[in-house]
Design a protein around this motif. Sequence first.
Motif, mmCIF file in Angstrom:
data_model
loop_
_atom_site.group_PDB
_atom_site.id
_atom_site.type_symbol
_atom_site.label_atom_id
_atom_site.label_comp_id
_atom_site.label_asym_id
_atom_site.label_seq_id
_atom_site.Cartn_x
_atom_site.Cartn_y
_atom_site.Cartn_z
ATOM 1 N N GLY A 20 10.096 16.267 6.490
ATOM 2 C CA GLY A 20 9.919 17.471 5.592
ATOM 3 C C GLY A 20 9.802 17.103 4.090
ATOM 4 N N TYR A 21 9.336 15.884 3.750
ATOM 5 C CA TYR A 21 9.313 15.595 2.374
ATOM 6 C C TYR A 21 8.041 16.384 2.008
ATOM 7 N N ASP A 22 7.851 16.917 0.784
ATOM 8 C CA ASP A 22 6.748 17.544 0.171
ATOM 9 C C ASP A 22 5.809 16.627 -0.305
ATOM 10 N N PRO A 23 4.818 16.915 0.170
ATOM 11 C CA PRO A 23 3.735 15.922 -0.133
ATOM 12 C C PRO A 23 3.299 15.510 -1.554
ATOM 13 N N TYR A 24 3.109 16.632 -2.268
ATOM 14 C CA TYR A 24 3.255 16.162 -3.991
ATOM 15 C C TYR A 24 4.144 15.473 -4.420
ATOM 16 N N SER A 25 5.295 15.948 -4.163
ATOM 17 C CA SER A 25 6.607 15.274 -4.700
ATOM 18 C C SER A 25 6.561 13.865 -4.290
ATOM 19 N N THR A 26 6.050 13.451 -2.983
ATOM 20 C CA THR A 26 6.060 12.333 -2.425
ATOM 21 C C THR A 26 5.075 11.407 -3.400
ATOM 22 N N TRP A 27 3.890 11.956 -3.409
ATOM 23 C CA TRP A 27 2.733 11.360 -3.977
ATOM 24 C C TRP A 27 3.363 10.865 -5.654
ATOM 25 N N VAL A 28 3.808 11.841 -6.385
ATOM 26 C CA VAL A 28 4.432 11.526 -7.585
ATOM 27 C C VAL A 28 5.449 10.315 -7.645
ATOM 28 N N SER A 49 3.494 7.163 -6.563
ATOM 29 C CA SER A 49 2.441 6.713 -7.821
ATOM 30 C C SER A 49 3.233 6.319 -9.084
ATOM 31 N N GLN A 50 4.398 6.769 -9.439
ATOM 32 C CA GLN A 50 4.984 6.348 -10.683
ATOM 33 C C GLN A 50 6.194 5.373 -10.251
ATOM 34 N N ARG A 51 6.208 4.936 -8.765
ATOM 35 C CA ARG A 51 7.004 3.751 -8.510
ATOM 36 C C ARG A 51 8.638 4.367 -8.969
ATOM 37 N N LYS A 52 9.121 5.512 -8.410
ATOM 38 C CA LYS A 52 10.458 5.900 -8.933
ATOM 39 C C LYS A 52 11.376 5.143 -8.115
ATOM 40 N N PHE A 53 11.276 4.727 -6.920
ATOM 41 C CA PHE A 53 12.561 4.269 -6.250
ATOM 42 C C PHE A 53 13.451 5.161 -5.935
ATOM 43 N N ASP A 54 13.012 6.216 -5.605
ATOM 44 C CA ASP A 54 13.857 7.351 -5.222
ATOM 45 C C ASP A 54 14.119 7.596 -3.768
ATOM 46 N N GLY A 55 14.390 8.855 -3.357
ATOM 47 C CA GLY A 55 14.813 8.834 -2.080
ATOM 48 C C GLY A 55 13.367 8.919 -0.983
ATOM 49 N N ALA A 56 12.471 9.420 -1.518
ATOM 50 C CA ALA A 56 11.190 9.453 -0.790
ATOM 51 C C ALA A 56 10.367 8.180 -0.639
ATOM 52 N N MET A 57 10.392 7.430 -1.877
ATOM 53 C CA MET A 57 9.889 6.135 -2.025
ATOM 54 C C MET A 57 10.767 5.199 -1.089
ATOM 55 N N ASN A 115 0.896 -1.184 0.039
ATOM 56 C CA ASN A 115 0.259 0.046 -0.101
ATOM 57 C C ASN A 115 0.903 1.284 -0.079
ATOM 58 N N LEU A 116 0.662 2.036 -1.011
ATOM 59 C CA LEU A 116 1.461 3.184 -1.017
ATOM 60 C C LEU A 116 0.890 4.361 -0.843
ATOM 61 N N SER A 117 -0.296 4.110 0.055
ATOM 62 C CA SER A 117 -1.114 5.520 0.527
ATOM 63 C C SER A 117 -1.302 5.397 1.946
ATOM 64 N N PRO A 146 -4.574 14.344 -9.005
ATOM 65 C CA PRO A 146 -3.326 14.103 -9.819
ATOM 66 C C PRO A 146 -2.849 15.656 -10.096
ATOM 67 N N GLU A 147 -3.731 16.782 -9.585
ATOM 68 C CA GLU A 147 -3.378 17.974 -9.743
ATOM 69 C C GLU A 147 -2.134 18.424 -8.984
ATOM 70 N N PRO A 148 -1.300 19.276 -9.374
ATOM 71 C CA PRO A 148 -0.137 19.757 -8.520
ATOM 72 C C PRO A 148 -0.783 20.594 -7.355
ATOM 73 N N CYS A 149 -0.005 20.638 -6.041
ATOM 74 C CA CYS A 149 -0.644 21.482 -5.094
ATOM 75 C C CYS A 149 0.473 22.281 -4.598
ATOM 76 N N PRO A 150 0.395 23.196 -3.758
ATOM 77 C CA PRO A 150 1.617 24.177 -2.941
ATOM 78 C C PRO A 150 2.242 23.206 -2.136
ATOM 79 N N SER A 151 3.318 23.265 -1.865
ATOM 80 C CA SER A 151 4.113 22.694 -0.733
ATOM 81 C C SER A 151 3.705 23.245 0.633
ATOM 82 N N THR A 152 3.620 22.461 1.546
ATOM 83 C CA THR A 152 3.082 22.895 3.040
ATOM 84 C C THR A 152 4.260 22.683 3.689
ATOM 85 N N THR A 153 5.569 22.445 3.185
ATOM 86 C CA THR A 153 6.773 22.305 4.126
ATOM 87 C C THR A 153 7.544 23.431 4.388
#
Length: 490
Positions: free
Chosen positions: A303-311, A314-322, A289-291, A418-425
Amino acid sequence: MHSKSSEFSVVPQGPGSCQEKAFTDHYQVLKDIGHGAYGQVILARHLHTGAEVAVKVLPRSMSENLVHSEILAMKTLNHPNVIQLFQVIETHKQIYIVMEYGVGGSLFDFIPPGGMREEEARRLFRQIASAVCYCHKMHILHRDLKPKNIVLDARGNIRIVDFGFSIMFKPGQKLTEFCGTLDYLAPECVREEVHEGPPVDSWSLGVILYFMLTGHRPFRAASMKGLMWKILHPKLKFPWRVSAKAKRLIKKILTVDPRARLSAEEILADPWLNQGEEKLPSHDVPFPNLSDPTVLTMLFDMGYDPYSTWVSLSQRKFDGAMASYLIIQRQISQGAGCIKPGRRDPSIFPALPQRRASKPALHTFPLPCEHHQPQEAKESGQKSFRRASWPAIRLRFLHEKPPTPRLASQHHSVFDSPEPCPSTTDSHVSQDATTGHPQGHRKGWKRVRQRIAACLRRLCCCTPLCVGEIEVATPGEQKPARFTNRVVPT
């Protein structure tokens, strides 16, 4: 025929060679834990969570097909007995494959000289066969199954590792490439015949089971030529302590004719393997579960940005956030209860609020404005983190409906849209996504922050700790904030 022990060699460089900033920004190298035919394996600590991870370091000069095949296999597979991939970092010099660490060591070191007790061997072999069956259902061949490529976790469960020789296959596909370790290689590969892939993995399973029950390999010789002859003309001898049902299963697997050899799925259905055991779970394991809101909350705290984390998820990037998400999720699933950070630099990554052992974990959000930022954090330039007594706030993002900016419905969040949203961090807010007027947007958010701050002051002083969803009135409306009371354990 390719053999890991003979054809390729890589000069060990040691953990000191892993000093590239792209890697050390996220991981601390601890020690060298092994060398493969293509590269080294190091033990490292994930800086954000303190978790220990295994990192396979491969030179960029390696064949791209081999590297990409291994990474693709690990990204595709999700099974409790297959090692989990966390992150892939590529630089100009090296490729870092960050994965789960088998703290219990390899199965090879776990097997005593005289072999394991049959009950324990049955339990572990069921896990191995289940993982291989799952791989075959996902059309992936391992092609180098052996006890050294099987590790145990902290609970004594199996993880299959090292997919360096793995490939994707189609049912009925004929293969002409031969690779693996000779002691576990199937007769059709020894003869260098065109063959199908799954029976090759099944043969290796039979050799592994024999090794687990006896403490030695079934085919041994002083020379490679002699070993090949014994594989082609198998004569199995068993110690008296091996049961008749176990012998029967091994003989059915170690059959020279691959058409008569048991498949991984047939091995799982064998009476000996299911003796005294409950029904095996399905091999079609869903992806994690990725949510998970608990994990996402903790990432927000970090401190992870929510939108960047969601991307990323959802795209299974296997980067730092994932990687952080998967590591935290695994810690929770293993009963860690909370993150146990390793060595941290407080000026870079401030510690989360501590709790007593008798209390459940409290996952917190940072405040969305500067009003409640601790004075010492302001002076040092740190990001704001709320105290344990502050209520959690789930901020809503702007809904695209001009002319008046309105907050989104409570049924939507950053991970639903799926729409971009402003960062809250960050303490500031970006340009208005709906009207395109940054000045009006800043004024609107200023009112929102003021109302939230007022609610927080009243809540912290007058009411018990609670967490809820806040509806904030837009300019021109007289709608008080509403809290849905849900007690958060402290």
